[in-house]
Motif scaffolding. Structure first.
Motif, PDB file in Angstrom:
ATOM      1  N   GLU A 126       1.149  -1.152   0.017  1.00 16.09           N
ATOM      2  CA  GLU A 126       0.005   0.057   0.050  1.00 16.09           C
ATOM      3  C   GLU A 126       0.678   1.292  -0.138  1.00 16.09           C
ATOM      4  O   GLU A 126       0.467   2.433  -0.716  1.00 16.09           O
ATOM      5  CB  GLU A 126      -0.953   0.022   0.928  1.00 16.09           C
ATOM      6  N   ARG A 127       2.107   1.203   0.652  1.00 14.23           N
ATOM      7  CA  ARG A 127       2.866   2.382   0.521  1.00 14.23           C
ATOM      8  C   ARG A 127       3.473   2.682  -0.643  1.00 14.23           C
ATOM      9  O   ARG A 127       3.655   3.730  -1.250  1.00 14.23           O
ATOM     10  CB  ARG A 127       4.119   2.272   1.851  1.00 14.23           C
ATOM     11  N   ILE A 128       3.932   1.346  -1.602  1.00 15.33           N
ATOM     12  CA  ILE A 128       4.305   1.476  -2.827  1.00 15.33           C
ATOM     13  C   ILE A 128       3.297   2.001  -3.902  1.00 15.33           C
ATOM     14  O   ILE A 128       3.501   2.980  -4.493  1.00 15.33           O
ATOM     15  CB  ILE A 128       4.973   0.062  -3.185  1.00 15.33           C
ATOM     16  N   THR A 129       2.239   1.687  -3.436  1.00 17.39           N
ATOM     17  CA  THR A 129       0.984   2.022  -4.532  1.00 17.39           C
ATOM     18  C   THR A 129       0.622   3.671  -4.315  1.00 17.39           C
ATOM     19  O   THR A 129       0.638   4.378  -5.276  1.00 17.39           O
ATOM     20  CB  THR A 129      -0.247   1.261  -3.953  1.00 17.39           C
ATOM     21  N   GLU A 130       0.566   4.158  -2.840  1.00 17.90           N
ATOM     22  CA  GLU A 130       0.791   5.470  -2.736  1.00 17.90           C
ATOM     23  C   GLU A 130       1.656   6.228  -3.472  1.00 17.90           C
ATOM     24  O   GLU A 130       1.412   7.481  -4.264  1.00 17.90           O
ATOM     25  CB  GLU A 130       1.221   5.865  -1.332  1.00 17.90           C
ATOM     26  N   ILE A 131       2.980   5.633  -3.435  1.00 17.90           N
ATOM     27  CA  ILE A 131       4.014   6.662  -4.338  1.00 17.90           C
ATOM     28  C   ILE A 131       3.864   6.541  -5.839  1.00 17.90           C
ATOM     29  O   ILE A 131       3.787   7.612  -6.446  1.00 17.90           O
ATOM     30  CB  ILE A 131       5.494   5.812  -3.772  1.00 17.90           C
ATOM     31  N   LEU A 132       3.370   5.308  -6.280  1.00 16.57           N
ATOM     32  CA  LEU A 132       3.201   5.139  -7.674  1.00 16.57           C
ATOM     33  C   LEU A 132       2.085   6.227  -7.981  1.00 16.57           C
ATOM     34  O   LEU A 132       2.030   6.816  -9.185  1.00 16.57           O
ATOM     35  CB  LEU A 132       2.681   3.895  -7.917  1.00 16.57           C
ATOM     36  N   ASP A 133       0.796   6.198  -7.355  1.00 16.29           N
ATOM     37  CA  ASP A 133      -0.155   7.130  -7.500  1.00 16.29           C
ATOM     38  C   ASP A 133       0.194   8.558  -7.525  1.00 16.29           C
ATOM     39  O   ASP A 133      -0.165   9.449  -8.272  1.00 16.29           O
ATOM     40  CB  ASP A 133      -1.246   6.730  -6.577  1.00 16.29           C
ATOM     41  N   ASP A 134       1.014   8.890  -6.405  1.00 14.89           N
ATOM     42  CA  ASP A 134       1.153  10.442  -6.280  1.00 14.89           C
ATOM     43  C   ASP A 134       2.189  10.725  -7.457  1.00 14.89           C
ATOM     44  O   ASP A 134       2.367  12.056  -7.752  1.00 14.89           O
ATOM     45  CB  ASP A 134       2.278  10.447  -5.051  1.00 14.89           C
ATOM     46  N   ASN A 135       2.810   9.812  -8.080  1.00 16.67           N
ATOM     47  CA  ASN A 135       4.018  10.148  -9.100  1.00 16.67           C
ATOM     48  C   ASN A 135       3.410   9.736 -10.622  1.00 16.67           C
ATOM     49  O   ASN A 135       4.336   9.611 -11.342  1.00 16.67           O
ATOM     50  CB  ASN A 135       5.363   9.605  -8.779  1.00 16.67           C
ATOM     51  N   ARG A 136       2.150   9.322 -10.865  1.00 15.87           N
ATOM     52  CA  ARG A 136       1.921   8.519 -12.007  1.00 15.87           C
ATOM     53  C   ARG A 136       1.877   9.724 -13.187  1.00 15.87           C
ATOM     54  O   ARG A 136       1.852  10.915 -12.984  1.00 15.87           O
ATOM     55  CB  ARG A 136       0.533   8.265 -11.953  1.00 15.87           C
ATOM     56  N   GLY A 137       2.548   9.144 -14.125  1.00 18.60           N
ATOM     57  CA  GLY A 137       2.783   9.783 -15.432  1.00 18.60           C
ATOM     58  C   GLY A 137       4.109  10.687 -15.342  1.00 18.60           C
ATOM     59  O   GLY A 137       4.475  11.166 -16.578  1.00 18.60           O
ATOM     60  N   MET A 138       4.850  10.801 -14.254  1.00 24.19           N
ATOM     61  CA  MET A 138       6.013  11.681 -14.086  1.00 24.19           C
ATOM     62  C   MET A 138       7.315  10.788 -14.313  1.00 24.19           C
ATOM     63  O   MET A 138       8.216  11.474 -14.727  1.00 24.19           O
ATOM     64  CB  MET A 138       6.023  12.417 -12.677  1.00 24.19           C
ATOM     65  N   TYR A 139       7.062   9.646 -14.350  1.00 21.99           N
ATOM     66  CA  TYR A 139       8.484   8.829 -14.607  1.00 21.99           C
ATOM     67  C   TYR A 139       7.934   7.454 -15.399  1.00 21.99           C
ATOM     68  O   TYR A 139       6.852   7.083 -15.553  1.00 21.99           O
ATOM     69  CB  TYR A 139       8.749   8.109 -13.136  1.00 21.99           C
ATOM     70  N   ASP A 140       8.943   7.094 -16.019  1.00 24.42           N
ATOM     71  CA  ASP A 140       8.836   5.802 -17.134  1.00 24.42           C
ATOM     72  C   ASP A 140       9.063   4.594 -16.299  1.00 24.42           C
ATOM     73  O   ASP A 140       8.860   3.549 -16.825  1.00 24.42           O
ATOM     74  CB  ASP A 140      10.029   6.119 -18.272  1.00 24.42           C
ATOM     75  N   LEU A 141       9.825   4.829 -15.354  1.00 29.47           N
ATOM     76  CA  LEU A 141      10.351   3.482 -14.431  1.00 29.47           C
ATOM     77  C   LEU A 141      10.389   3.750 -13.109  1.00 29.47           C
ATOM     78  O   LEU A 141      10.892   4.679 -12.680  1.00 29.47           O
ATOM     79  CB  LEU A 141      11.594   3.132 -15.009  1.00 29.47           C
ATOM     80  N   TYR A 142       9.951   2.866 -12.182  1.00 30.19           N
ATOM     81  CA  TYR A 142      10.254   3.018 -10.796  1.00 30.19           C
ATOM     82  C   TYR A 142      10.853   1.696 -10.168  1.00 30.19           C
ATOM     83  O   TYR A 142      10.458   0.787 -10.737  1.00 30.19           O
ATOM     84  CB  TYR A 142       8.734   2.895 -10.158  1.00 30.19           C
ATOM     85  N   ILE A 143      11.703   1.951  -9.342  1.00 33.64           N
ATOM     86  CA  ILE A 143      12.576   1.058  -8.842  1.00 33.64           C
ATOM     87  C   ILE A 143      12.666   0.869  -7.478  1.00 33.64           C
ATOM     88  O   ILE A 143      13.048   1.880  -6.742  1.00 33.64           O
ATOM     89  CB  ILE A 143      14.024   0.808  -9.483  1.00 33.64           C
ATOM     90  N   LEU A 144      12.006   0.011  -6.687  1.00 34.01           N
ATOM     91  CA  LEU A 144      12.010  -0.140  -5.169  1.00 34.01           C
ATOM     92  C   LEU A 144      13.300  -0.588  -4.780  1.00 34.01           C
ATOM     93  O   LEU A 144      13.702  -1.785  -5.218  1.00 34.01           O
ATOM     94  CB  LEU A 144      10.917  -0.791  -4.586  1.00 34.01           C
ATOM     95  N   CYS A 145      14.025  -0.088  -3.775  1.00 33.27           N
ATOM     96  CA  CYS A 145      15.475  -0.757  -3.368  1.00 33.27           C
ATOM     97  C   CYS A 145      15.435  -0.883  -1.857  1.00 33.27           C
ATOM     98  O   CYS A 145      15.397   0.203  -1.312  1.00 33.27           O
ATOM     99  CB  CYS A 145      16.764   0.330  -3.718  1.00 33.27           C
ATOM    100  N   VAL A 146      15.677  -2.039  -1.539  1.00 34.81           N
ATOM    101  CA  VAL A 146      15.874  -2.231   0.135  1.00 34.81           C
ATOM    102  C   VAL A 146      17.174  -2.958   0.101  1.00 34.81           C
ATOM    103  O   VAL A 146      17.573  -3.786  -0.708  1.00 34.81           O
ATOM    104  CB  VAL A 146      14.693  -2.990   0.590  1.00 34.81           C
ATOM    105  N   ASP A 147      17.532  -3.207   1.326  1.00 39.21           N
ATOM    106  CA  ASP A 147      18.588  -4.222   1.788  1.00 39.21           C
ATOM    107  C   ASP A 147      18.080  -5.495   2.124  1.00 39.21           C
ATOM    108  O   ASP A 147      16.808  -5.853   2.632  1.00 39.21           O
ATOM    109  CB  ASP A 147      19.282  -3.717   3.213  1.00 39.21           C
ATOM    110  N   ARG A 148      18.724  -6.440   1.768  1.00 40.45           N
ATOM    111  CA  ARG A 148      18.461  -7.746   2.150  1.00 40.45           C
ATOM    112  C   ARG A 148      18.642  -8.269   3.575  1.00 40.45           C
ATOM    113  O   ARG A 148      17.729  -9.008   4.207  1.00 40.45           O
ATOM    114  CB  ARG A 148      19.148  -8.725   1.400  1.00 40.45           C
ATOM    115  N   ASP A 149      19.637  -7.596   4.402  1.00 43.02           N
ATOM    116  CA  ASP A 149      19.896  -7.724   5.689  1.00 43.02           C
ATOM    117  C   ASP A 149      19.891  -9.262   6.143  1.00 43.02           C
ATOM    118  O   ASP A 149      19.292  -9.437   7.270  1.00 43.02           O
ATOM    119  CB  ASP A 149      19.034  -7.048   6.387  1.00 43.02           C
ATOM    120  N   GLY A 150      20.194 -10.161   5.189  1.00 39.85           N
ATOM    121  CA  GLY A 150      20.179 -11.555   5.693  1.00 39.85           C
ATOM    122  C   GLY A 150      19.119 -12.158   5.740  1.00 39.85           C
ATOM    123  O   GLY A 150      18.906 -13.439   6.323  1.00 39.85           O
TER     124      GLY A 150
END
Length: 198
Positions: free
Chosen positions: A53-77
């Motif tokens: 739901e947090r990612i969906t919020e970000i995509l909705d807020d930035n819709r049409g502004m970007y060609d590509l969205y990449i979520l980056c997190v740590d694996r942290d083991g």
């Protein structure tokens, strides 16, 4: 092309993500690229970043502004982290269809490992040990930043060291096959006109 990189916490990660992704896109033949880092909202950690739901919020807020969205997190083991990211990709695909190009990836084990992969390390350090370490920041990155007298610079040395490391994208891809190179292959596939898939 405009790309929005969504970090789990932009406050320090931005200094690594922007130079590495800018250089990676150029390495893949994308000459005209604007890489932005998502700073609103501040997710503040991996737990929030893994909520669809947090990612969906970000995509909705930035819709049409970007060609590509990449979520980056740590694996942290966390062994199952890749599966969670695959699930988020599938959920976003179901929700947005082909209207949004979205990828999710995890750094093995922390983003700072990619920076280290592009630098000359102290002679007594073995790359296999760096790569196997879950707490890369504390055990390797911060000591190297201190050794180079960069600990008090932007991002605790991340800005200067990531900009330097970004000049050696091929080395980073070679030393980080499970995450950085895997993402590069997926991006290359997307730019070749094929679908983005894990």
């Amino acid at each position: 092309m405009n790309a929005l990189i969504i970090p789990e916490d932009f406050r320090k990660d931005q200094y690594i993500l922007k130079p590495l992704f800018t250089r990676l896109f150029r390495h893949l033949g994308v000459r005209s690229v604007q890489v932005d880092i998502c700073v609103d909202p501040l997710l503040g950690g991996v737990a929030e970043a893994l909520k669809s739901e947090r990612i969906t919020e970000i995509l909705d807020d930035n819709r049409g502004m970007y060609d590509l969205y990449i979520l980056c997190v740590d694996r942290d083991g966390v062994v199952g982290r890749r599966q969670r990211l695959d699930d988020i990709e599938a959920e976003i695909q179901t929700q947005f269809g082909n209207n949004v190009r979205f990828l999710a990836e995890n750094a093995w084990e922390e983003l700072e490992a990619r920076v280290l992969a592009g630098l000359d390390l102290p002679g007594e350090w073995r790359w296999a040990d760096v790569r196997a370490e879950i707490n890369v920041k504390e055990h390797y990155f911060e000591p190297l930043a201190a050794l180079r007298d960069l600990a008090n610079s932007q991002g605790g040395g991340r800005k200067a060291l990531a900009e330097l490391a970004s000049r050696r994208i091929r080395a980073i891809r070679q030393k980080c096959p499970e995450d950085f190179d895997d993402l590069a292959v997926r991006l290359d596939s997307a730019f070749s006109g094929r679908a983005i898939a894990s």
